[in-house]
Structure formats: C-alpha cells, structure tokens
Design a protein around this motif. Structure first.
Motif, PDB file in Angstrom:
ATOM      1  N   ASN B  12     -17.528  65.387 119.779  1.00 41.12           N
ATOM      2  CA  ASN B  12     -17.869  64.214 118.968  1.00 41.12           C
ATOM      3  C   ASN B  12     -16.633  63.345 118.819  1.00 41.12           C
ATOM      4  OD1 ASN B  12     -20.708  64.696 117.672  1.00 41.12           O
ATOM      5  ND2 ASN B  12     -19.653  66.652 117.561  1.00 41.12           N
ATOM      6  N   ILE B  13     -16.731  62.077 119.214  1.00 37.02           N
ATOM      7  CA  ILE B  13     -15.586  61.186 119.059  1.00 37.02           C
ATOM      8  C   ILE B  13     -16.042  59.837 118.542  1.00 37.02           C
ATOM      9  CG2 ILE B  13     -14.268  62.322 120.896  1.00 37.02           C
ATOM     10  CD1 ILE B  13     -14.841  59.835 122.600  1.00 37.02           C
ATOM     11  N   GLN B  14     -15.078  59.087 118.058  1.00 33.80           N
ATOM     12  CA  GLN B  14     -15.343  57.759 117.527  1.00 33.80           C
ATOM     13  C   GLN B  14     -15.290  56.727 118.653  1.00 33.80           C
ATOM     14  OE1 GLN B  14     -15.907  57.875 114.159  1.00 33.80           O
ATOM     15  NE2 GLN B  14     -16.627  55.772 114.284  1.00 33.80           N
ATOM     16  N   GLU B  15     -16.138  55.737 118.543  1.00 34.27           N
ATOM     17  CA  GLU B  15     -16.145  54.642 119.516  1.00 34.27           C
ATOM     18  C   GLU B  15     -14.742  54.063 119.678  1.00 34.27           C
ATOM     19  OE1 GLU B  15     -18.685  51.442 118.332  1.00 34.27           O
ATOM     20  OE2 GLU B  15     -18.631  50.474 120.299  1.00 34.27           O
ATOM     21  N   GLY B  16     -14.361  53.787 120.930  1.00 38.03           N
ATOM     22  CA  GLY B  16     -13.057  53.204 121.200  1.00 38.03           C
ATOM     23  C   GLY B  16     -11.994  54.226 121.559  1.00 38.03           C
ATOM     24  N   LYS B  17     -12.249  55.489 121.200  1.00 35.50           N
ATOM     25  CA  LYS B  17     -11.283  56.547 121.512  1.00 35.50           C
ATOM     26  C   LYS B  17     -11.498  57.044 122.941  1.00 35.50           C
ATOM     27  CE  LYS B  17      -9.556  56.762 117.347  1.00 35.50           C
ATOM     28  NZ  LYS B  17      -8.191  56.291 117.055  1.00 35.50           N
ATOM     29  N   THR B  18     -10.534  57.850 123.408  1.00 38.34           N
ATOM     30  CA  THR B  18     -10.656  58.458 124.740  1.00 38.34           C
ATOM     31  C   THR B  18     -11.285  59.840 124.624  1.00 38.34           C
ATOM     32  OG1 THR B  18      -8.752  57.278 125.626  1.00 38.34           O
ATOM     33  CG2 THR B  18      -9.394  59.314 126.737  1.00 38.34           C
ATOM     34  N   ALA B  19     -12.334  60.050 125.397  1.00 38.43           N
ATOM     35  CA  ALA B  19     -12.967  61.377 125.457  1.00 38.43           C
ATOM     36  C   ALA B  19     -12.339  62.140 126.619  1.00 38.43           C
ATOM     37  CB  ALA B  19     -14.467  61.231 125.683  1.00 38.43           C
ATOM     38  N   THR B  20     -11.997  63.396 126.379  1.00 35.31           N
ATOM     39  CA  THR B  20     -11.447  64.245 127.439  1.00 35.31           C
ATOM     40  C   THR B  20     -12.271  65.511 127.541  1.00 35.31           C
ATOM     41  OG1 THR B  20      -9.199  63.398 127.124  1.00 35.31           O
ATOM     42  CG2 THR B  20      -9.436  65.512 128.259  1.00 35.31           C
ATOM     43  N   LEU B  21     -12.839  65.738 128.709  1.00 33.55           N
ATOM     44  CA  LEU B  21     -13.674  66.907 128.959  1.00 33.55           C
ATOM     45  C   LEU B  21     -12.961  67.812 129.962  1.00 33.55           C
ATOM     46  CD1 LEU B  21     -15.618  64.488 128.071  1.00 33.55           C
ATOM     47  CD2 LEU B  21     -17.422  65.818 129.145  1.00 33.55           C
ATOM     48  N   THR B  22     -13.105  69.118 129.759  1.00 34.71           N
ATOM     49  CA  THR B  22     -12.376  70.089 130.564  1.00 34.71           C
ATOM     50  C   THR B  22     -13.319  70.897 131.445  1.00 34.71           C
ATOM     51  OG1 THR B  22     -10.783  70.305 128.768  1.00 34.71           O
ATOM     52  CG2 THR B  22     -10.759  72.024 130.447  1.00 34.71           C
ATOM     53  N   CYS B  23     -12.856  71.180 132.656  1.00 37.02           N
ATOM     54  CA  CYS B  23     -13.598  72.008 133.604  1.00 37.02           C
ATOM     55  C   CYS B  23     -12.620  72.999 134.212  1.00 37.02           C
ATOM     56  CB  CYS B  23     -14.201  71.113 134.687  1.00 37.02           C
ATOM     57  SG  CYS B  23     -14.942  71.975 136.084  1.00 37.02           S
ATOM     58  N   ASN B  24     -12.933  74.290 134.080  1.00 35.05           N
ATOM     59  CA  ASN B  24     -12.101  75.333 134.679  1.00 35.05           C
ATOM     60  C   ASN B  24     -12.900  76.116 135.712  1.00 35.05           C
ATOM     61  OD1 ASN B  24      -9.573  75.233 132.925  1.00 35.05           O
ATOM     62  ND2 ASN B  24     -11.160  75.458 131.386  1.00 35.05           N
TER      63      ASN B  24
END
Lengths: 115, 110
Positions: B12-24
C-alpha cells in the motif's frame, strides 16, 4: 493493437463432459501457449506449441488434455473428461519470432466452471 | 524445486510515491525476467523484459533491475497513480521453461 482472442469468455460444463477452448493468436506470432489460473492462485503453465507440435508440457497437461492448430489461425485446448478441479481461468498466449525480446500477449481468458 | 517468489503481502502506497516490488528466484537461472500487470478477471499484460546480461531497463515510469548475484529483480513504478493499482507478476524464462510468481498486489491511494 493486435490482440489474442479467446472464446467463449465463460463455459459451464458438467463433470465428465468434453470442452474445447478456442483461441485466435496474433497472426504473425509463431509460439503459442496455454496457461491456467485457479481462482486466487498463481498462473500455471500447461503447454507450449511451435511449428505445429508441442514443444513442452507441464505435469498438469496429462492425457485428458490436447491442443490443436487446425487451420493456421485457431489454437484450441481440448479437455476430454472434465473434473471439478479443472475449474479455472484458461489463458491463451502467443509471442513472435523475436521471442526473447518480447513478452507474451495474453488473451482475456475463458472461465471454465465444472459442475 | 525451481521457484519465483514475490511478496505475498499487498503493498500500500500513497499516490506520487515510488512503488518497489521484489522478485527472487531459487534453484533456477532464468535467461530473462518479465513483469506483467494483471487486473482481476483479466489476462496478464506484458510490461517489461530484462535479460540476464542487462542490469536495468526503463520504460516511461517503470524501471526493472536484474541482479544475478542476489538472484533478484526489482520492479519500480515512479510517481505512482491510483490507476497503477493491480497485481504485478514476475515471470522467469530459461530455455523453454517459464515460471510465474504468485504476484504482488499493489494499492495506490489517492
């Protein structure tokens, strides 16, 4: 933009019946795939098809499943004797010659419900 | 067994922020990794592909990295918008074998 078309969008069938799911891949694509996604679970590979033959299949793709490219445009998945656990979204996908530079194009899926 | 693992918890993030998703990935050496967006009841939509000899790739607000030492890919969405809310799938391909991650659900709040 070119699309992968799947029909029907929703299929309800009785256990033990045969179903055929149909796909029209993008016309100049050479590699074709079927995937399934059980509700709430991850996408699972079923089979890949290239040059008019199966190039790889998963352990899910047992003798009840078969694929065909009958006429150069359609790509079908047949499930011979459906079971309750076959209920899932089935996605067809295709990709072109430069496959390693491009992703797969997926259709919108067929929701199969076995009752 | 060969696996592609993504955070199962929603992000969950706020509009305008950077979302970072991880894949291992484990027990596996994908020649390339792909990222897809999936909306409920729809097929995955291709976003980006990165090969094992590439460190980073960008497309508009999207950036993906591939670290073969950490066996990890990061997917970034900058200046996120509520319309970016969806499930994002990491997919590894080596030879003919393709493995999907379970996906991470992203919610962007206005």
């Amino acid at each position: 933009e070119p699309e992968v078309t799947q029909t029907p969008s929703h299929q309800v069938t009785q256990m033990g019946q045969e179903v055929i799911l149909r796909c029209v891949p993008i016309s100049n694509h050479l590699y074709f795939y079927w995937y399934r996604q059980i509700l709430g679970q991850k996408v699972e590979f079923l089979v890949s098809f290239y040059n008019n033959e199966i190039s790889e299949k998963s352990e899910i793709f047992d003798d009840q499943f078969s694929v065909e490219r009958p006429d150069g445009s359609n790509f079908t998945l047949k499930i011979r004797s459906t079971k309750l656990e076959d209920s899932a979204m089935y996605f067809c996908a295709s990709r072109g010659q430069g496959g390693q530079n491009y992703g797969y194009t997926f259709g919108s899926g067929t929701r199969l419900t076995v009752v | 067994s060969q696996k592609i693992e993504q955070n199962s918890e929603a992000l969950n993030i706020q509009e305008g922020k950077t979302a970072t998703l991880t894949c291992n990935y484990t027990n596996y050496s994908p020649a390339y990794l792909q990222w897809y967006r999936q909306d409920p009841g729809r097929g995955p939509v291709f976003l980006l592909l990165i090969r094992e000899n590439e460190k980073e790739k960008r497309k508009e607000r999207l950036k993906v990295t591939f670290d073969t030492t950490l066996k990890q890919s990061l997917f970034h969405i900058t200046a996120s918008q509520p319309a970016d809310s969806a499930t994002y799938l990491c997919v590894g391909t080596g030879g003919f074998k393709t493995i999907f991650g379970a996906g991470t659900r992203l919610f962007v709040k206005a």
